[in-house]
Design a protein around this motif. Structure first.
Motif, short mmCIF file in Angstrom:
data_model
loop_
_atom_site.label_atom_id
_atom_site.label_comp_id
_atom_site.label_asym_id
_atom_site.label_seq_id
_atom_site.Cartn_x
_atom_site.Cartn_y
_atom_site.Cartn_z
N ARG A 33 11.13 44.90 80.92
CA ARG A 33 12.51 44.45 81.17
C ARG A 33 13.49 45.02 80.14
NH1 ARG A 33 10.82 38.19 82.45
NH2 ARG A 33 9.62 38.74 84.30
N TYR A 62 23.72 40.63 88.67
CA TYR A 62 24.41 40.60 89.97
C TYR A 62 25.94 40.64 89.80
CZ TYR A 62 19.76 39.11 91.44
OH TYR A 62 18.41 39.04 91.66
N ALA A 119 19.53 37.31 85.43
CA ALA A 119 19.71 37.85 86.78
C ALA A 119 21.16 37.68 87.23
CB ALA A 119 18.76 37.14 87.75
N SER A 122 5.64 36.43 87.13
CA SER A 122 7.08 36.19 86.97
C SER A 122 7.53 34.84 87.50
CB SER A 122 7.88 37.29 87.69
OG SER A 122 7.68 38.52 87.06
N ILE A 164 13.58 40.31 93.38
CA ILE A 164 13.60 41.46 92.47
C ILE A 164 12.91 41.02 91.18
CG2 ILE A 164 15.98 40.90 91.80
CD1 ILE A 164 16.36 43.91 91.25
N GLU A 198 20.36 34.41 96.68
CA GLU A 198 20.33 33.16 95.92
C GLU A 198 19.70 33.46 94.58
OE1 GLU A 198 18.72 32.62 99.12
OE2 GLU A 198 20.48 31.75 100.06
N ASN A 237 19.02 30.97 85.53
CA ASN A 237 18.60 32.36 85.31
C ASN A 237 19.82 33.23 84.95
OD1 ASN A 237 17.50 34.92 85.31
ND2 ASN A 237 16.40 34.68 87.24
C1 LIG Z 1 16.37 39.96 86.41
C2 LIG Z 1 15.53 41.20 86.11
C3 LIG Z 1 15.02 41.80 87.43
C4 LIG Z 1 16.42 42.24 85.42
O1 LIG Z 1 15.66 43.43 85.24
P1 LIG Z 1 15.77 44.30 83.89
O2 LIG Z 1 15.05 45.57 84.09
O3 LIG Z 1 15.37 43.46 82.74
O4 LIG Z 1 17.36 44.54 83.83
P2 LIG Z 1 18.14 45.85 83.36
O5 LIG Z 1 17.54 46.39 82.12
O6 LIG Z 1 18.24 46.77 84.53
O7 LIG Z 1 19.57 45.23 83.00
C5 LIG Z 1 20.50 45.03 84.03
C6 LIG Z 1 21.50 43.99 83.58
O8 LIG Z 1 20.87 42.70 83.54
C7 LIG Z 1 21.46 41.93 82.49
N1 LIG Z 1 20.45 41.69 81.46
C8 LIG Z 1 19.26 42.34 81.31
N2 LIG Z 1 18.58 41.78 80.28
C9 LIG Z 1 19.38 40.81 79.76
C10 LIG Z 1 19.22 39.86 78.72
N3 LIG Z 1 18.13 39.81 77.97
N4 LIG Z 1 20.22 38.99 78.51
C11 LIG Z 1 21.34 38.99 79.28
N5 LIG Z 1 21.54 39.87 80.30
C12 LIG Z 1 20.57 40.75 80.52
C13 LIG Z 1 22.58 42.78 81.93
O9 LIG Z 1 23.73 42.55 82.71
C14 LIG Z 1 22.07 44.18 82.20
O10 LIG Z 1 23.08 45.14 82.22
P3 LIG Z 1 23.47 45.93 80.86
O11 LIG Z 1 22.19 46.51 80.35
O12 LIG Z 1 24.44 46.95 81.33
O13 LIG Z 1 24.04 44.89 79.95
C15 LIG Z 1 14.33 40.87 85.16
O14 LIG Z 1 14.83 40.21 84.02
C16 LIG Z 1 13.25 40.00 85.78
O15 LIG Z 1 12.36 40.52 86.46
N6 LIG Z 1 13.32 38.67 85.57
C17 LIG Z 1 12.31 37.75 86.07
C18 LIG Z 1 12.36 37.64 87.58
C19 LIG Z 1 13.73 37.24 88.04
O16 LIG Z 1 14.36 36.38 87.46
N7 LIG Z 1 14.19 37.86 89.14
C20 LIG Z 1 15.49 37.57 89.71
C21 LIG Z 1 15.35 36.57 90.80
S1 LIG Z 1 16.93 36.25 91.59
#
Ligand SMILES: CC(C)(COP(=O)(O)OP(=O)(O)OC[C@H]1O[C@@H](n2cnc3c(N)ncnc32)[C@H](O)[C@@H]1OP(=O)(O)O)[C@@H](O)C(=O)NCCC(=O)NCCS
Length: 201
Positions: A79, A118, A114, A21, A72, A106, A111
């Motif tokens: 995802r 938040y 994420a 990641s 996270i 932070e 991104n």
């Molecule tokens: C950020 C991350 C943890 C989100 O996890 P995820 O399991 O994909 O997210 P979820 O399915 O729980 O979605 C939660 C919310 O994230 C946002 N989201 C998720 N995928 C999205 C996408 N492709 N585009 C825009 N927003 C998105 C939305 O707000 C979503 O809420 P909703 O489904 O009600 O619209 C994941 O994308 C990840 O691991 N990214 C790489 C590592 C990273 O960037 N970590 C954060 C460091 S601060």
């Protein structure tokens, strides 16, 4: 999907996800081990069919008013199906149990996924750290969450009466400050950039 507290035994699985990641700025195994073993930390993992597909960590020093979301991550293939929100919620619930007032994090300015997660939980931008993420030279957006407000919204959604919600004492919290008063950013001591250059979260 099964979510459980992480232990040092999860280090290898967590590091595999960490490297995938965060290819340019992954934490080292030694740093991650320290995180997992710290009494001030609390990490959760999510598993599917016996495979680890995500992890997240909170730093909440016992008795301290503020806590930090450290990291996270959900594996790319897993995802977009609610796992990230489930891990974040688990961390915030632990912060409520530890009587934290405000949670900080932070997030990279580049991104938006994420950030959207938040923002949707009630975090708000309170500052920027220019060029915080190295070697990518990307700014950090600092976000803060009023945890009692978050817990209240959750209770309302679940239909729990507000009287049953005894959150942390807010008398010295952000909520008691005068409107417009600057919210102090978490000290660089509590959220140091890591040796590898990657910031927290
Ligand atoms: C950020 C991350 C943890 C989100 O996890 P995820 O399991 O994909 O997210 P979820 O399915 O729980 O979605 C939660 C919310 O994230 C946002 N989201 C998720 N995928 C999205 C996408 N492709 N585009 C825009 N927003 C998105 C939305 O707000 C979503 O809420 P909703 O489904 O009600 O619209 C994941 O994308 C990840 O691991 N990214 C790489 C590592 C990273 O960037 N970590 C954060 C460091 S601060």
């Amino acid at each position: 999907m099964a979510t459980r507290t992480a232990t040092v035994a999860d280090l290898d699985g967590i590091m595999a996800l960490e490297r995938a990641s965060f290819p340019t700025d992954a934490w080292s195994p030694a740093m991650m081990r320290e995180e997992l073993a710290s009494p001030h930390g609390w990490y959760v993992v999510v598993e599917e069919a016996g495979r680890l597909v995500g992890y997240a960590g909170l730093r909440a020093v016992r008795g301290a008013r503020d806590a930090d979301i450290q990291t996270i991550t959900i594996s790319e293939a897993a995802r977009g199906r609610g796992r990230g929100r489930a891990l974040l919620t688990a961390l915030l619930e632990e912060a409520v149990r530890r009587e934290v007032h405000d949670v900080f994090l932070e997030v990279r300015a580049d991104n938006p996924v994420a950030q959207k997660l938040y923002l949707s939980e009630g975090f708000a931008e309170v500052g920027r750290r220019p060029r915080y993420y190295q070697p990518d030279d990307v700014d950090a957006i600092v976000m803060q969450l009023d945890l009692r407000g978050w817990a209240g919204r959750r209770a309302e959604t679940a239909g729990i009466p507000a009287s049953g919600l005894e959150g942390p004492d807010r008398s010295h919290g952000i909520g008691s400050e005068a409107p417009g008063e600057a919210i102090p950013l978490p000290s660089s001591e509590s959220t140091p950039p890591t040796a590898s250059g990657k910031g927290w979260c």
